[in-house]
Design an enzyme around this catalytic site. Structure first.
Site, PDB file in Angstrom:
ATOM      1  N   HIS A 154     -28.275  55.748 -39.879  1.00  0.00           N
ATOM      2  CA  HIS A 154     -29.257  55.227 -38.893  1.00  0.00           C
ATOM      3  C   HIS A 154     -28.819  55.533 -37.456  1.00  0.00           C
ATOM      4  CE1 HIS A 154     -30.805  52.775 -42.289  1.00  0.00           C
ATOM      5  NE2 HIS A 154     -29.523  52.626 -42.566  1.00  0.00           N
ATOM      6  N   SER A 275     -29.047  74.397 -14.494  1.00  0.00           N
ATOM      7  CA  SER A 275     -30.349  74.056 -13.936  1.00  0.00           C
ATOM      8  C   SER A 275     -30.536  74.781 -12.611  1.00  0.00           C
ATOM      9  CB  SER A 275     -30.415  72.545 -13.735  1.00  0.00           C
ATOM     10  OG  SER A 275     -31.299  72.221 -12.696  1.00  0.00           O
TER      11      SER A 275
END
Ligand code: ARG
Length: 475
Positions: A154, A275
């Site tokens: 999970h 970036s």
């Protein structure tokens, strides 16, 4: 040679010719089409169906075409496809006799044969590269059989394991992806040639001869099935969809693990970008693009199945429309596999962080419960309750696993069952230590270094057997 001269009065409109032509994608089957025509012509001659001198001339023209390459063909859309372009070439070389080449053969069985010849080769090439990936992972894992990381269920901390054990999960998925292709290969490598348009021919052809020359394992037993089935393509593209699912899952972990929050791995600069505005950024673009490429495969699979589902027997031109999706699927899967292999094998693992995460959240609690069961013959459900309470109390008072001692556990156990537990500090700290914990999981398939080493050994045997198998495939 004008194919239309007999039956049709007018030329096809230019738009219609472009719309229906397969020439753009026929480049993939150019060499296979030469092979196919060579085999068929040789067989016709052996069977006495055409003169051996004619066959000889045809074979020579085909050899010349092979050495000149595809550019020697007239690839105008009005030619329709590579089969006609090739026949036109041979006709230009040797004249009308070229027409004998097409005796007892149709483009329907020819294209099916060509596709199978090329596809079986592509399958082998991809298989070789999957083995390469597995081999790289095996080498990487060998260095990390004691590198502790946390395992998740999970996406919550679950149990400690090793980096090697985790990499072995990748290798076993990839192994099944490999085996799926190996199985598909059996259904690809069957010869449709001799089926002609759909019901074979009245000429006494010999399908065993072309099967042998073309390196097929056998020939297709029903001629209608042979010219109309493309399930071998759908199956391959499913296999590749599954392969890219494996790869996409791996990439998802590369993306997560390289975040500041996980801090578990560093991806090499060679597979990262930055970036245009944020100078500090290092982004895992290769992993992200690869994750998206799996969708391309699912799209191709969907397209192929949808084209196939409502085609009446036997050949329909719709089948031609499957081919570009096959090649795109193959190229997308293959390039994704190769770049992801390089990217994954470039990662550096932060061992300190792995151990830190494995220690952070009582991930060893299951083992403490197991020790209580083993040492004190207390049922697992009660041990589970004791350890659960221990974790709650420890978290409430900011205690770490290394702060847990016998007195703390005695107090909790007394509250739950009326008497103290009496487990020694030594056993408690051993049970709560991630690496000790891992070493105790000696069951086959588990993370203990000895079990992972056994898996690594088995994988090496698998790799060497499969390399032998692939070597028999004549690449
Ligand atoms: N280009 C065709 C294909 O890819 C070849 C077979 C054409 N057969 C025909 N009857 N028009 O399927």
């Amino acid at each position: 040679m004008n194919l239309r001269a007999g039956r049709l009065g007018k030329k096809m409109s230019e738009d219609a010719a472009t719309f229906t032509s397969s020439l753009e994608f026929d480049k993939y089957i150019f060499e296979a089409d030469i092979e196919c025509n060579r085999a068929h012509t040789t067989m016709l001659s052996k069977q006495g169906i055409i003169e051996s001198s004619t066959a000889q001339e045809i074979l020579e023209a085909l050899d010349e075409l092979k050495s000149e390459g595809i550019d020697a063909l007239d690839l105008d859309p009005s030619v329709e496809d590579i089969h006609m372009a090739l026949e036109n070439y041979v006709t230009a070389k040797i004249g009308k006799k070229a027409g004998f080449m097409h005796t007892a053969k149709s483009r329907n069985d020819q294209v099916a044969t060509d596709l199978r010849i090329v596809l079986r080769q592509k399958i082998i090439e991809i298989q070789i590269d999957i083995l390469d990936f597995i081999e790289g992972l095996v080498d990487l894992a060998s260095e990390h059989t004691e590198t502790v990381i946390i395992g998740y269920t999970h996406l919550q901390h679950a149990q400690p394991t090793t980096f090697a054990h985790h990499l072995m999960a990748y290798t076993h998925s990839l192994k099944r992806d490999y085996e799926r292709l190996k199985d598909t290969y059996k259904r690809v490598n069957i010869n449709p040639l001799g089926s002609a348009a759909m019901t074979t021919t009245s000429f006494p052809i010999n399908r065993e001869i072309t099967t042998k020359i073309l390196g097929f394992d056998s020939y297709m037993e029903n001629s209608m099935d042979a010219v109309s089935s493309r399930d071998f393509i759908a199956e391959t593209i499913f296999d590749l969809s599954m392969l890219l699912t494996t790869i996409s899952k791996i990439c998802e972990e590369m993306v997560l693990w390289s975040t500041h929050e996980f801090g578990l791995i560093t991806i090499s600069d060679e597979f990262s970008s930055t970036s245009s505005i944020m100078p500090q950024k290092k982004n895992p673009d290769v992993a992200e693009i690869a994750r998206a490429k799996s969708a391309v495969l699912y799209g191709e699979l969907n397209t192929i199945l949808t084209i196939l589902k409502a085609i009446p027997y036997t050949y329909n031109r719709d089948l031609q429309e499957i081919t570009p999706h096959l090649w795109n699927g193959i190229e997308t899967a293959h390039s994704t596999l190769n770049i992801v292999r390089e990217m994954v094998l470039s990662i550096k693992i932060n061992k300190k962080r792995g151990l830190e995460l494995a220690r952070a959240n009582f991930a060893t609690a299951t083992d403490l419960a197991d020790v209580i069961v083993r040492e004190k013959q207390i049922p697992f459900r009660i041990a589970h309750k004791i350890v659960g309470r221990m974790v709650t109390d420890a978290l409430a008072t900011n205690m770490k696993p290394e702060d847990i001692d016998a007195a703390f556990l005695d107090e909790i156990t007394e509250e739950i069952s009326g008497s103290p537990l009496g487990l020694s500090n030594d056993l408690i700290s051993k049970a709560l230590d991630p690496l000790e914990n891992i070493k105790m999981r000696k069951v086959p398939g588990g993370p203990s270094p000895e079990m992972v080493n056994l898996t690594l050994k088995n994988l090496k045997t698998f790799l060497s057997n499969e390399e032998d198998y692939l070597n028999t495939k004549n690449i």
